[in-house]
Design a protein around this motif. Structure first.
Motif, PDB file in Angstrom:
ATOM      1  N   TRP A 323       0.840  -1.209   0.000  1.00 31.65           N
ATOM      2  CA  TRP A 323       0.000   0.000   0.000  1.00 31.65           C
ATOM      3  C   TRP A 323       0.869   1.250   0.000  1.00 31.65           C
ATOM      4  N   SER A 327       2.889   4.308  -3.349  1.00 30.92           N
ATOM      5  CA  SER A 327       2.861   5.774  -3.277  1.00 30.92           C
ATOM      6  C   SER A 327       4.137   6.398  -3.821  1.00 30.92           C
ATOM      7  N   THR A 406      -8.276   2.116  -2.915  1.00 28.55           N
ATOM      8  CA  THR A 406      -7.800   3.398  -2.370  1.00 28.55           C
ATOM      9  C   THR A 406      -6.625   3.974  -3.152  1.00 28.55           C
ATOM     10  N   ASN A 410      -5.130   7.633  -2.696  1.00 29.56           N
ATOM     11  CA  ASN A 410      -3.773   7.821  -2.192  1.00 29.56           C
ATOM     12  C   ASN A 410      -2.951   8.692  -3.133  1.00 29.56           C
ATOM     13  N   MET A 464      -7.059   8.178   4.511  1.00 32.68           N
ATOM     14  CA  MET A 464      -6.556   8.672   3.233  1.00 32.68           C
ATOM     15  C   MET A 464      -7.588   9.539   2.521  1.00 32.68           C
TER      16      MET A 464
END
Length: 487
Positions: A323, A327, A406, A410, A464
């Motif tokens: 996760w 990013s 997400t 994000n 988030m």
């Protein structure tokens, strides 16, 4: 509505290879690759250490987490502030440079005039700052005077020394019971080089040059990979050898960046009164509070997962790392947006600031959708690369929808951070995330207690979403530095 006008401004040009598109990609792609290089080198370290034994790899894992968390808290505010301030000062050279030159003695002025005349008569027009002559005098003449560079190097060095002292003194209570305290002690000796390197990366991002940090990082990581087996198995230093190899590679990276930076910028200012120390400390302290708030949310989530048992904790850690790792690509767009927008604001070029914000947000949304699709499909089969435990796999499958869905949120949240940093809106960035963290912590505790593993991921998704909304609100309502959008 201001939000729609910004987000959809020039939407058909999202993939256009115009000047702005090339500028964004020229910063974003090398920046993202540089961020990914170090985690890959750490994986190689882990693979070598894994040959020694399970206890050592567990202890080294704890050491790396401790080192990285302390480093992030110490240097993230400095890097973010440095990027914006360097971009501003590079875009609008201050009149103080003229004052500094006029304040030099007559001999130096005469020499400089002679050099300038020689340069005009013989140099090729438009020559890049990287194409330096063999003459040291000509190199000196081409260096920029950017006071924020001196502050960044000073603070990076000081913070590195403080981190070294802190980690050395804390290594015994953290790792002594595992018998590999020496790894954290040795690794901490590289903290000054790590923080200096990261500070200089902030400088290069402000100069819109992310290729130099990429080349330096790849070269340093290659040295680390080569030295690992030599120190660990040939010299038989074991885990300590891995730490020594890492430290050497970090000082090598710092040396490359420092030599390259010296060709472009005056590292030592002629007058200390021009150093923006107060501005750095004020805005840096705000971002420090922001980093601590964000760290608290993620750490609390991990703590709540650990209470559920080892199976849930293992699944949570695997999903969390994936996760967070995704990013890194969005951070590349954030760097690009920050540097270009900071330069545009410094020149009062609001049209370019708006166009850049629109472009990086559109690219961030597209990137997030692609990552979501990739993880949603790939994690179902790829999760077996991490574990064969059926209980862990079951919980990973439960978390996949949250990890995948997400991704667009994000990506937008991280790009919004870069956009607002570019506008030097550090106060809003800090206060908004502190408020988001307070609300999110309440959700994490509540949902973890009532819904367990799923509740933690719902709470992180809320966190988030709130981060993204905080960034969106500032631009969407045309407040603070974005007030010009009302006209």
């Amino acid at each position: 509505m201001d939000l729609l006008s910004v987000f959809f401004h020039g939407a058909t040009l999202a993939f256009e290879r115009d000047d702005l598109g090339r500028e964004i990609m020229g910063i974003a792609v090398p920046g993202a690759l540089a961020l990914m290089a170090d985690p890959l080198a750490s994986l190689v370290d882990t693979a070598f250490i894994g040959r020694i034994g399970p206890v050592e790899i567990a202890a080294v894992g704890v050491s790396i987490v401790v080192f990285n968390q302390v480093t992030r808290i110490a240097v993230f505010p400095l890097v973010s502030v440095t990027t914006s301030f360097v971009a501003e000062e590079d875009a609008t050279p201050s009149d103080r440079n003229k004052d500094e030159i006029s304040g030099e003695n007559e001999h130096n002025v005469s020499e400089m005039d002679e050099l300038i005349t020689h340069e005009e008569n013989n140099a090729t027009y438009g020559k890049s700052s990287f194409e330096t002559d063999s003459s040291e005098i000509n190199t000196e003449h081409k260096r920029k005077k950017i006071p924020s560079v001196s502050i960044a190097l000073l603070l990076g060095g000081v913070l590195g020394l403080v981190e070294t002292l802190l980690l050395v003194s804390c290594a015994k209570p953290i790792l002594d019971f595992m018998g590999v305290k020496a790894y954290l002690v040795l690794r901490s000796l590289g903290a000054p080089a790590v923080l200096l390197s990261l500070a200089m990366q902030g400088v290069f991002r402000g100069l819109k040059d992310t290729r130099t940090p990429l080349y330096a990082t790849v070269a340093g990581d290659a040295i680390n990979i080569v030295l690992d087996p030599i120190f660990m198995f040939v010299f038989q230093y074991g885990v300590s050898g891995a730490a020594v190899a890492h430290v050497i590679s970090q000082y090598f990276i710092a040396a490359i960046l420092l030599c390259r930076l010296r060709l472009q910028v005056e590292l030592l200012p002629p007058n200390l009164k021009h150093l923006p120390i107060g501005r750095f400390l004020k805005n840096g302290s705000m971002l420090l509070a922001r980093v601590i708030a964000a760290t608290c949310c993620v750490t609390l989530s991990a703590s709540m997962a650990a209470r559920l048992g080892s199976t849930q904790m293992a699944a949570f850690q695997i999903c969390l790392q994936i996760w967070l790792a995704s990013s890194l690509l969005a951070d590349g767009l954030a760097f690009a947006g920050q540097a270009i927008i900071a330069s545009a604001f410094a020149r009062k070029d609001h049209l370019k600031a708006k166009a850049t914000a629109s472009r990086v947000l559109q690219l961030g949304l597209i990137l997030g959708l692609l990552l979501g699709l990739l993880l949603g499909v790939g994690l179902h089969t790829g999760s077996r690369l991490f574990t064969e435990d059926q209980g862990v796999l079951h919980h990973i499958y439960v978390a996949i929808p949250f990890v995948a869905l997400t991704q667009p949120i994000n990506a937008l949240a991280f790009v919004f951070d870069g956009v607002n940093y570019g506008a030097s809106d550090f106060a809003y960035a800090a206060y908004s995330l502190i408020l988001v963290a307070i609300v999110s912590i309440a959700w994490i505790v509540t949902l973890a207690n009532y819904s367990g593993f799923i509740g933690i991921w719902i709470a992180l998704s809320i966190y988030m979403c709130l981060r993204m909304f905080a960034g969106l609100w500032r631009i969407g309502t045309a407040r603070g530095p974005w007030a010009f959008l009302r006209s």
